[in-house]
Design a protein around this motif. Sequence first.
Motif, mmCIF file in Angstrom:
data_model
loop_
_atom_site.group_PDB
_atom_site.id
_atom_site.type_symbol
_atom_site.label_atom_id
_atom_site.label_comp_id
_atom_site.label_asym_id
_atom_site.label_seq_id
_atom_site.Cartn_x
_atom_site.Cartn_y
_atom_site.Cartn_z
ATOM 1 N N VAL A 167 0.811 -1.373 -0.249
ATOM 2 C CA VAL A 167 -0.070 0.002 0.049
ATOM 3 C C VAL A 167 0.930 0.988 -0.072
ATOM 4 O O VAL A 167 1.775 1.268 0.913
ATOM 5 C CB VAL A 167 -0.833 0.044 1.259
ATOM 6 C CG1 VAL A 167 -1.692 1.357 1.445
ATOM 7 C CG2 VAL A 167 -2.036 -1.141 1.203
ATOM 8 N N LEU A 168 0.626 2.294 -0.937
ATOM 9 C CA LEU A 168 1.058 3.445 -0.804
ATOM 10 C C LEU A 168 0.304 4.422 -0.217
ATOM 11 O O LEU A 168 -0.900 4.529 -0.839
ATOM 12 C CB LEU A 168 1.274 4.010 -2.005
ATOM 13 C CG LEU A 168 1.722 5.480 -2.550
ATOM 14 C CD1 LEU A 168 3.281 5.772 -1.807
ATOM 15 C CD2 LEU A 168 2.000 5.924 -3.972
ATOM 16 N N ASP B 217 -7.713 17.755 6.054
ATOM 17 C CA ASP B 217 -6.477 17.187 5.372
ATOM 18 C C ASP B 217 -6.897 15.680 4.623
ATOM 19 O O ASP B 217 -7.853 15.153 4.902
ATOM 20 C CB ASP B 217 -5.467 16.841 6.485
ATOM 21 C CG ASP B 217 -4.844 17.928 7.017
ATOM 22 O OD1 ASP B 217 -4.876 19.057 6.534
ATOM 23 O OD2 ASP B 217 -4.296 17.824 8.455
ATOM 24 N N VAL B 218 -6.066 15.252 3.991
ATOM 25 C CA VAL B 218 -6.513 13.972 3.225
ATOM 26 C C VAL B 218 -5.406 13.001 3.208
ATOM 27 O O VAL B 218 -4.065 13.314 3.330
ATOM 28 C CB VAL B 218 -6.880 14.241 1.918
ATOM 29 C CG1 VAL B 218 -8.296 15.007 1.759
ATOM 30 C CG2 VAL B 218 -5.924 14.700 0.805
ATOM 31 N N VAL B 219 -5.689 11.777 3.054
ATOM 32 C CA VAL B 219 -4.762 10.641 2.539
ATOM 33 C C VAL B 219 -5.002 9.939 1.307
ATOM 34 O O VAL B 219 -6.111 9.380 1.194
ATOM 35 C CB VAL B 219 -4.532 9.592 3.939
ATOM 36 C CG1 VAL B 219 -3.518 8.687 3.530
ATOM 37 C CG2 VAL B 219 -4.023 10.359 5.221
ATOM 38 N N HIS B 220 -4.058 9.897 0.609
ATOM 39 C CA HIS B 220 -4.461 9.361 -1.077
ATOM 40 C C HIS B 220 -3.646 7.936 -0.722
ATOM 41 O O HIS B 220 -2.625 7.695 -0.386
ATOM 42 C CB HIS B 220 -3.777 10.247 -1.875
ATOM 43 C CG HIS B 220 -4.181 11.432 -2.282
ATOM 44 N ND1 HIS B 220 -5.628 11.628 -2.739
ATOM 45 C CD2 HIS B 220 -3.667 12.604 -2.098
ATOM 46 C CE1 HIS B 220 -5.656 12.904 -2.901
ATOM 47 N NE2 HIS B 220 -4.458 13.631 -2.707
ATOM 48 N N LEU B 221 -4.684 6.943 -1.195
ATOM 49 C CA LEU B 221 -4.030 5.540 -1.037
ATOM 50 C C LEU B 221 -4.505 4.716 -2.147
ATOM 51 O O LEU B 221 -5.019 4.981 -3.039
ATOM 52 C CB LEU B 221 -5.179 4.890 0.108
ATOM 53 C CG LEU B 221 -4.982 5.392 1.466
ATOM 54 C CD1 LEU B 221 -6.260 4.961 2.165
ATOM 55 C CD2 LEU B 221 -3.792 4.529 2.085
ATOM 56 N N GLY B 222 -3.450 3.831 -2.419
ATOM 57 C CA GLY B 222 -3.216 3.018 -3.600
ATOM 58 C C GLY B 222 -2.599 1.676 -3.305
ATOM 59 O O GLY B 222 -1.677 1.849 -2.358
ATOM 60 N N VAL B 223 -2.848 0.756 -4.038
ATOM 61 C CA VAL B 223 -2.337 -0.796 -3.927
ATOM 62 C C VAL B 223 -1.690 -1.041 -5.010
ATOM 63 O O VAL B 223 -2.143 -0.994 -6.214
ATOM 64 C CB VAL B 223 -3.650 -1.730 -3.636
ATOM 65 C CG1 VAL B 223 -2.798 -2.991 -3.367
ATOM 66 C CG2 VAL B 223 -4.282 -1.214 -2.294
ATOM 67 N N ARG B 224 -0.237 -1.536 -4.859
ATOM 68 C CA ARG B 224 0.487 -2.131 -5.940
ATOM 69 C C ARG B 224 -0.202 -3.554 -6.140
ATOM 70 O O ARG B 224 -0.318 -4.338 -5.358
ATOM 71 C CB ARG B 224 1.880 -2.335 -5.620
ATOM 72 C CG ARG B 224 2.662 -3.147 -6.616
ATOM 73 C CD ARG B 224 3.887 -3.492 -6.422
ATOM 74 N NE ARG B 224 4.547 -4.203 -7.335
ATOM 75 C CZ ARG B 224 5.771 -4.513 -7.246
ATOM 76 N NH1 ARG B 224 6.665 -4.664 -6.392
ATOM 77 N NH2 ARG B 224 6.294 -5.518 -8.291
ATOM 78 N N PRO B 225 -0.465 -3.836 -7.425
ATOM 79 C CA PRO B 225 -1.140 -5.169 -7.696
ATOM 80 C C PRO B 225 -0.112 -6.138 -7.543
ATOM 81 O O PRO B 225 0.989 -6.293 -7.470
ATOM 82 C CB PRO B 225 -1.437 -4.927 -9.343
ATOM 83 C CG PRO B 225 -1.217 -3.512 -9.509
ATOM 84 C CD PRO B 225 -0.442 -2.808 -8.714
ATOM 85 N N ALA B 226 -1.010 -7.347 -6.982
ATOM 86 C CA ALA B 226 -0.190 -8.601 -6.720
ATOM 87 C C ALA B 226 0.292 -9.310 -7.754
ATOM 88 O O ALA B 226 -0.359 -9.163 -8.874
ATOM 89 C CB ALA B 226 -1.133 -9.447 -5.783
#
Length: 233
Positions: free
Chosen positions: A187-188, A224-233
Amino acid sequence: MPFPASDTGAPVVLDRREGPHGEVVLRRRETGGEPVHEIIANGCFLMDTSDGRSERLLVDAAFEALRTGNFAPSLLIGGLGVGFSLAHAAEGEQWRQIVVVEREEAIIEWHRSGPLAAVSGAALGDPRSVILHTDLVEHLRTTEDRFDALCLDIDNGPDWTVTDDNQALYSPDGLASCARVLKPGGVLAVWSAQPSSAFEDAMRNAGFTGVRTEEIRLARGVPDVVHLGVRPA
């Protein structure tokens, strides 16, 4: 190093340093009789110790986005700041390893032997915690280590960087480096003072999935915010 006493009124400068990326300043002000420490970089307010909800959510959101199963994940934090993210990560037992990359020697010293030790002292003594004094952009590009989560909190957001060279971190090449240090399914999480739809698009274009933005409501002002993304498996 000696740190002068503060009194009520205007912020008091405790330390001022010129580093390779410009000036960093540690200040203290009194709020309701309590000391609040501020970090200023090149005249730009970065963060203070008045409210750590944003930094705690950054770490918690990254952990919750992981499909951890029965394993304890590893965490890389970009930016030591006032230490809230590190301290919060070290409070629990869910993280197996906590590595923090900080390019400003002064900030590291303020934590090791200065006023910010009150925030991070216990975390710095945790055997899971490691502080690396190096540039984050270069570290992401060259390290051979891989992590389950990467939390970035080195700017006021992708659209409001502290120094111009930090813009590379949010570019296609920079996001490729972020993905490179993440394990499949990693997760980023990126803190920002305001949402950025353009950065969400950039994350998707870089191959991250499940891209979303979580808000942190504050007492006043925009969230404030947090941007989230997942590196594909």
